[in-house]
Every structure is written in structure tokens, then in C-alpha cells.
Scaffold this active site. Structure first.
Site, short mmCIF file in Angstrom:
data_model
loop_
_atom_site.label_atom_id
_atom_site.label_comp_id
_atom_site.label_asym_id
_atom_site.label_seq_id
_atom_site.Cartn_x
_atom_site.Cartn_y
_atom_site.Cartn_z
N HIS A 284 0.82 -1.21 0.00
CA HIS A 284 0.00 0.00 0.00
C HIS A 284 0.85 1.25 0.00
O HIS A 284 0.48 2.26 -0.58
CB HIS A 284 -0.95 -0.03 1.20
CG HIS A 284 -1.99 -1.07 1.05
ND1 HIS A 284 -2.11 -2.13 1.90
CD2 HIS A 284 -2.94 -1.23 0.12
CE1 HIS A 284 -3.10 -2.89 1.49
NE2 HIS A 284 -3.62 -2.37 0.42
N ARG A 395 -8.77 21.42 4.71
CA ARG A 395 -8.63 21.47 6.18
C ARG A 395 -7.29 22.11 6.51
O ARG A 395 -6.29 21.42 6.67
CB ARG A 395 -8.70 20.06 6.76
CG ARG A 395 -10.06 19.40 6.69
CD ARG A 395 -10.01 18.02 7.34
NE ARG A 395 -11.32 17.51 7.66
CZ ARG A 395 -11.96 16.59 6.93
NH1 ARG A 395 -11.43 16.11 5.83
NH2 ARG A 395 -13.16 16.16 7.31
N ARG A 431 -11.00 26.11 4.80
CA ARG A 431 -11.62 26.17 6.11
C ARG A 431 -10.58 26.71 7.08
O ARG A 431 -9.46 26.19 7.14
CB ARG A 431 -12.07 24.78 6.53
CG ARG A 431 -13.02 24.83 7.69
CD ARG A 431 -12.81 24.00 8.89
NE ARG A 431 -11.99 22.88 8.95
CZ ARG A 431 -12.43 21.63 9.19
NH1 ARG A 431 -13.72 21.39 9.29
NH2 ARG A 431 -11.58 20.65 9.34
N GLU A 524 -22.45 22.73 11.89
CA GLU A 524 -21.97 21.56 12.62
C GLU A 524 -22.62 21.49 14.00
O GLU A 524 -22.76 20.43 14.58
CB GLU A 524 -20.45 21.64 12.82
CG GLU A 524 -19.68 21.67 11.51
CD GLU A 524 -18.18 21.70 11.72
OE1 GLU A 524 -17.56 20.65 11.56
OE2 GLU A 524 -17.64 22.77 12.06
N ASN A 547 -20.00 15.32 10.03
CA ASN A 547 -19.27 14.48 11.00
C ASN A 547 -19.52 14.99 12.42
O ASN A 547 -19.89 14.23 13.32
CB ASN A 547 -17.76 14.50 10.74
CG ASN A 547 -17.41 14.07 9.33
OD1 ASN A 547 -18.19 13.40 8.68
ND2 ASN A 547 -16.25 14.46 8.85
N ASP A 548 -19.30 16.28 12.60
CA ASP A 548 -19.52 16.84 13.93
C ASP A 548 -21.01 16.98 14.25
O ASP A 548 -21.43 16.75 15.38
CB ASP A 548 -18.82 18.20 14.06
CG ASP A 548 -17.34 18.01 14.36
OD1 ASP A 548 -17.03 17.23 15.27
OD2 ASP A 548 -16.52 18.63 13.69
N ARG A 558 -17.11 11.58 18.68
CA ARG A 558 -16.70 10.78 17.52
C ARG A 558 -15.41 10.00 17.77
O ARG A 558 -15.02 9.15 17.00
CB ARG A 558 -16.61 11.64 16.25
CG ARG A 558 -15.57 12.72 16.27
CD ARG A 558 -15.87 13.78 15.23
NE ARG A 558 -15.01 13.71 14.06
CZ ARG A 558 -14.88 14.70 13.18
NH1 ARG A 558 -15.57 15.81 13.30
NH2 ARG A 558 -14.09 14.58 12.16
N CYS A 595 -19.96 18.63 3.39
CA CYS A 595 -18.58 18.17 3.27
C CYS A 595 -18.20 17.11 4.31
O CYS A 595 -17.02 16.78 4.45
CB CYS A 595 -17.62 19.35 3.34
SG CYS A 595 -17.69 20.24 4.90
C1 PEP Z 1 -17.37 17.69 9.64
O1 PEP Z 1 -17.42 17.85 10.87
O2 PEP Z 1 -18.24 17.09 8.98
C2 PEP Z 1 -16.22 18.20 8.87
C3 PEP Z 1 -16.20 18.14 7.57
O3 PEP Z 1 -15.19 18.69 9.57
P1 PEP Z 1 -14.07 17.77 10.30
O4 PEP Z 1 -14.33 16.35 9.94
O5 PEP Z 1 -12.75 18.26 9.81
O6 PEP Z 1 -14.31 18.10 11.74
MG MG Z 2 -16.14 19.33 11.81
#
Ligand code: PEP
Ligand code: MG
Length: 664
Positions: A284, A395, A431, A524, A547-548, A558, A595
């Protein structure tokens, strides 16, 4: 010469930098003249008498050419020995050339930085009773940091997404094993051991058993476990890959073996080339380094640690699989020139392919914009290859995470400018630093909680730091199509305060004639869903950080491995929130992107598109399969199923409905 005289034949490689040019040929001819023998040298079909400089020159033998030397005569052996010695000795021009498996990704030059995996120097000290909890916390933080590193591994190049997913799961599963996640914590308390030593105590029996196993498969697992242990120890030490550079000096990382995480980190740390003692053509590390366009050579053998010293000059010729150690200046110049030409070709291919990315329309005519999430500029060539329509999430904090401190304005400016120029005219959404919690840096401890001083909150409380980033962004903006996005926004005041800093920066830099980049707000924190109207007054676009958002909606950290199964976006509350966000944002007329990871998920992408989302930002390697899928999708035919998903009362129903999308 009598036919009864012995014939001795030997093969020998030309090792000097410039091959058999005039001086080496003269040296061979002079030596041949000393022996009463008939000596012939051949290079494939070309043959020369060793006594003739002209014939030797016409052999056209270069560095690395394999010659056959044949001597006939009574003292043929002595003659062969003497000729072999001067050819093998490199005529005083020799440098060491090691052979390995190259990733066919061009040439890199740099000074060696050695990273030996050494289990012998693990620190060992005794922990007082009162410090046990703190030491356990230190280990937990390191485990969490490693977890995040693995979670952030994104696929690249030719690597099928499923493969990297599998891989990520494997690494995460190993990390969750009690061997790493529980045993060492217990040993800290029972043995009063420091975290590093406790890890060693927990792992030693397993490593010994794997290493001595007669099963080849189990032996191979040894390196997986030992590498993970080293990674956690390095994290405890905050060392990870060795620091790369004094400014202005290129470096090549030399390690025993490279896993995908190490490749990504080394690339982020700015290494020009990678070399590993272990590894194969299909490992890999080879594939991933190629997709990140970093020249790498693997499988060089462990002796490289004896053959290469710290700071030796190296040429990594990944096309030929040749590692040159301390080559002459001429050889360096020649390779530098080739590297420059390769870089130029790559850039022009990038520029051309970046001009017209393919667009994506569903079968029933809905246009969906496909953007990429990236963390380092090195991912851009792959983005172009995948045909992204822009960067939906850069990021920026990822550029700093490997360092002890945040780079200054000038360094940031150079990076942002490069990213914009390489993506132009496509948009790049930077960001601003999302530091804190799972993304700590230097002395900023990893103890900032998920609900603590992170993202925009941290930046606004550190205005000098924030301003240096905003100034770097403003200065870079003319190089391309820039958008700025703010993480973890909870109030409209935070956006206004950021705008004020941007205006200050524009005034200080005398950039008032330049348009202000578009400013976006990440959704978020659940509270922002209810503030979309007032936020829309302060911003130009929204981007859903699912995600957050999922974490905060479900109140599940998380990073919490014990609840990772429940950190599931296929939850009725999440679907309802997403629907709500899209409806409210549509009413404001401001564009919306998503995103978070779910943008690259086939079920979610189709659900979101059906709910009206027209822009998705995902890891670059999801773009091509997603484009293909969406082109085959009719959103109209999904409406009924999506309606049912929005009414669902539990996750199982949602999973079931999404799995039925393929049948629509
Ligand atoms: C999110 O929270 O969805 C996000 C894109 O930001 P990160 O994963 O960098 O916290
Ligand atoms: Mg986030």
C-alpha cells in the site's frame, strides 16, 4: 594464444557515475596491456578488445550496465581479477547505487533522515500513585490521536476505495483490541509503569509469539503490531515522523517499512522522497505514495541502515528503482534537471486537465457539483485526475498538526497561493483552522473537549494567530478562486467578528480594491440549524459538517471507540436535521454544500440530492464512482423512498430504505 589456455568469464556492473568515458577506458586498456592475455569485454551484442580505448568507448556502457569480461591465457584469472577490480572500483568516481522497487513517480533529491524502528530505547520510569490517572489520560490521548490519524487516511490514485476502507477498518480494529486499548491502561496502574513501558509490557508476549511463529502469515502480522506500537509511542512523544528540515533543505525519509499512515504523514511533513527497507511493488505504501506523487523506493533491504548515514546526499530515482548514495555533483545536476523537466510536464498536465472538469447530471437532469475534501496540496494532482469541480473543504489545520507551532503568515501564504494556482480557475474553499479537541498542535494539549474552545471559538480568542491566517489567505486570494469557510460556528456574532478581522486585514494590506472572498458558515452545531436565517445575513454560503453535526445531535463523541457503532448518521434525527437544514437554507437563497463523510456515501449522496442538495464535497477518490452513480440515478424515482426515509423511526428502517435505492 594457444587454444588450450583457460578461458575465464565474469560479469561486472559499471558503477561509476559517467560509465565508460575516455578516462576509464584508458585505465582498462592500460591494465589490460600489463597482462599476457586476450581480454574481451562485451555489452550485450557489442564487443571490444580491452586493449582498445576506441572499441571500449563504443561499448556505450553507462552507470549500471552489466558487462561480461572474458580472458583467455595462462594468467587469465589474474587478468580478470585486475580488470574487475578497476571497473568495480568505479575508477575513483564511484558512488553507491542501491537497488529497490520504485513507485515510478519520478526523481527526488535530498538529505537522508533515518527513522529506525527500535524497540530497545523505549523509555521506562516509575509513576507515583498520584500520577497514575494522568498517565492513563496521556495514553488515552495518544490512542485517540492515532485513531484520528487512521480515520483521516484517505485513498489515493489507483487504490480502490474499498481497499483503503478495509485497511482503515483493520487499523482501527487493531487499535480497539484490548491489547492496545485496555491492557496497557491496567499495567500503568498495576506496575506503576509509564505509558510507553506499559505498552511494551502488554505487547511483548504477542510480538514474541508472532515473530517466532512458523506461520508466514502470523510473522507478517508481527510488523503490523510492532508498527502500531511504535506509532503510539511516537505519539506519546509527539514525534511521529522525524522532523524534516532545516528550511531550504530537501529531505528523504529512510525507514524500515512504511504503512499508509506513515506515507501520508511523511508527505504532509514535506519529505521529497521515501525509502523503505521492506515493501513490495503492490504494498500500500508503494501505491499510496504514487498517488500522492512522491518518489519512493521500497524493498531495499535492512542493510540500508548500514549503507546510509544521516544527512547523506541521496537521489531517489523511483523510475529505475535506484537509490544513489552520495553521488557526485555532476550526477546530482543531471538528475535535478530530469526532475525539473518531469515537474514541468506534470504541472502542464495538471493545468490542462484542470481546465474543464466533467460535470455531473442525474438521469433526470439535476446538476450536482462534485467537490473534494483535501488536507495537503500534494493531493491536488489526484483531484484533477478524478475530475473534481473544485475543493469544497481544505482542512488548513492539517498543515499544522505535525508541527510544534503554527507556521507564520508568509509560510501559510505560500501554501495557499500554491493550492489556488494549481486549482485555478476552480474554486478552493479554505476552512480556517479548526484546532482544539481532536486536532491539537504543539503545546496545545489534546484535552480540549468536543464542546470546548475549538474551531472559530479558539481562533477568535487568539486574534493575532487568526489574523495571520486571514492575512495569508487575503494575500493569496488573487492567485485563484478562493472561498473562506468557518468551522464550529454557533452564533452570527462569530461570523461578524471574523468579517471585522478580515476587513482589518484588507486595510492593513491595502487590499481594499480586491473583492472580499466569499465567506461560508459550517453547519456543525445543531443550534445553527435554527439560526440559518440570521446567519444567512452574514455569510455567502453554507457547508454542512455532518461528521460533527452527527456527534452533537446524538451526543456521541466521535472519538469514543465504545460507541463507534452508534455514531451512525443513519439515525432518524440526523435525516430530519439534514432535511430541515436544506429546506431552511433554500429559503435564504444561499448555496449549500455538504462536506462530511456522508457526502461520499452512495446512499446518503442520493438521499441528499433527492432532498435538493446540489453540491457534495468528499474524499477525491469517491468522485469518479459517485459521478458514475449519479449519472445513472433518477432523483424522481427515489422521491418516494426518500420520503419514507424521512418518516422512519429507527436506523434499521433507514438502512433498509437506502439499500433499496439500487432497485429504483
Ligand atoms: C465535519 O465535521 O463534517 C467536517 C467536515 O469537519 P471535520 O471532519 O474536519 O471536523
Ligand atoms: Mg467538523
Amino acid at each position: 594464444m594457444s587454444a588450450s589456455h583457460p578461458i575465464i568469464r565474469r560479469q561486472i556492473t559499471v558503477v561509476n557515475d559517467w560509465g565508460l568515458h575516455a578516462r576509464p577506458c584508458a585505465a582498462i586498456a592500460t591494465e589490460a596491456g600489463k597482462h599476457d592475455c586476450d581480454i574481451q569485454i562485451t555489452n550485450g551484442k557489442k564487443a571490444a578488445s580491452a586493449n582498445s580505448v576506441a572499441q571500449l568507448l563504443m561499448l556505450e556502457a553507462h552507470n549500471g550496465t552489466l558487462l561480461t569480461v572474458t580472458a583467455r591465457g595462462q594468467r587469465a584469472r589474474q587478468a580478470i581479477d585486475a580488470i574487475s577490480e578497476i571497473i568495480g572500483g568505479g575508477f575513483g568516481e564511484r558512488h553507491l547505487v542501491l537497488k529497490g522497487i520504485g513507485n515510478k513517480c519520478g526523481i527526488a533529491l535530498g538529505r537522508a533522515r533515518l527513522q529506525a524502528a527500535d524497540h530497545s530505547d523505549i523509555p521506562h520510569f516509575t509513576i507515583g500513585k498520584g500520577s497514575i490517572a494522568a498517565e492513563q489520560r496521556r495514553l488515552r490521548n495518544a490512542l485517540q490521536a492515532v485513531r484520528r490519524q487512521f480515520e483521516q487516511l484517505s485513498a489515493g490514485g489507483d487504490m480502490p476505495d474499498a481497499e483503503i476502507d478495509e485497511f482503515r477498518h483493520l487499523l482501527l480494529a487493531m487499535l480497539d483490541d484490548a491489547l492496545f486499548s485496555k491492557e496497557p491502561l491496567k499495567l500503568i496502574a498495576s506496575e506503576n509503569a509509564n505509558a510507553e513501558w506499559a505498552l511494551k509490557l502488554a505487547l511483548d508476549p504477542v510480538l514474541a509469539a508472532l515473530k517466532n511463529s512458523p506461520e508466514e502469515l502470523l510473522q507478517a502480522r508481527y510488523s503490523d503490531y510492532s508498527r502500531l506500537m511504535q506509532r503510539i509511542i511516537a505519539q506519546l512523544d509527539r514525534a511521529k515522523v522525524p522532523r524534516r528540515r532545516r528550511r531550504g533543505i530537501n529531505h528523504v525519509l529512510i525507514s524500515i517499512e512504511l504503512g499508509p499512515a506513515e506515507v501520508v504523514e511523511a508527505v504532509r511533513a514535506g519529505y521529497e522522497g521515501l525509502v523503505a527497507a521492506d515493501g513490495t511493488r503492490t504494498s500500500h505504501a508503494t501505491i499510496l505514495s504514487r498517488s500522492l506523487l512522491v518518489p519512493a523506493i521500497v524493498g531495499c533491504g535492512e542493510q540500508i541502515f548500514e549503507q546510509i548515514n544521516e544527512n547523506d546526499m541521496l537521489i531517489v530515482d523511483s523510475d529505475g528503482g535506484l537509490l544513489h548514495v552520495n553521488p557526485s555533483d555532476e550526477v546530482c545536476q543531471r538528475h535535478r534537471q530530469i526532475a525539473r523537466e518531469q515537474e514541468e510536464k506534470r504541472k502542464s498536465a495538471t493545468r490542462q486537465s484542470g481546465k474543464v472538469p466533467p460535470s455531473t447530471e442525474t438521469r433526470d437532469g439535476h446538476r450536482i457539483q462534485l467537490l473534494a475534501n483535501i488536507e495537503v496540496p500534494e493531493e491536488i494532482p489526484n483531484c484533477h485526475k478524478q475530475g473534481v469541480e473544485g475543493i469544497g473543504l481544505f482542512r488548513t489545520e492539517s498543515l499544522f498538526l505535525e508541527k510544534d507551532e503554527i507556521p507564520g503568515e508568509e509560510d501559510q501564504y505560500q501554501i495557499y497561493r500554491r493550492v489556488l494556482a494549481e486549482m485555478a480557475p476552480l474554486p478552493v474553499t479554505f476552512r480556517t483552522m479548526d484546532l482544539g479537541y481532536d486536532k491539537s498542535i504543539g503545546k496545545m494539549s489534546a484535552t480540549v473537549s468536543a464542546m470546548g474552545l475549538r474551531g472559530i471559538r479558539y481562533c477568535l480568542r487568539n486574534p493575532e494567530l487568526f489574523k495571520s491566517q486571514l492575512r495569508a489567505l487575503l494575500r493569496a486570494a488573487p492567485a485563484g478562486n478562493m472561498r473562506i469557510m468557518l468551522p464550529m460556528v454557533g452564533t452570527a456574532e462569530e461570523v461578524q467578528a471574523t468579517r471585522a478581522l478580515i476587513e482589518d486585514g484588507r486595510a492593513e494590506l491595502d487590499l481594499q480594491d480586491q473583492p472580499t472572498p466569499q465567506i461560508g458558515v459550517m453547519i456543525e452545531i445543531p443550534a445553527t440549524i435554527h439560526l440559518i436565517n440570521s446567519l444567512a445575513q452574514t455569510c455567502d454560503f453554507f457547508s454542512v459538517g455532518s461528521n460533527d453535526l452527527v456527534s452533537y445531535l446524538l451526543a456521541i463523541d466521535r472519538r469514543e471507540s465504545q460507541l463507534s457503532n452508534q455514531h451512525d448518521p443513519r439515525h432518524p434525527a440526523v435525516i430530519s436535521a439534514l432535511k430541515d437544514i436544506l429546506q431552511r437554507a433554500r429559503q435564504t437563497g444561499k448555496p449549500v454544500t455538504l462536506c462530511g463523510e456522508i457526502a461520499g456515501d452512495t446512499g446518503f449522496a442520493r438521499l441528499l440530492a433527492t432532498l435538493g442538495l446540489a453540491s457534495l464535497s468528499m474524499v477525491p477518490d469517491r468522485i469518479m464512482p459517485m459521478r458514475k452513480l449519479l449519472k445513472q440515478t433518477s432523483l424522481k424515482s427515489l422521491e418516494h423512498a426518500v420520503g419514507k426515509a424521512c418518516q422512519a423511526t429507527d436506523s434499521e428502517q433507514i438502512v433498509e430504505i437506502m439499500s433499496g435505492f439500487d432497485r429504483q
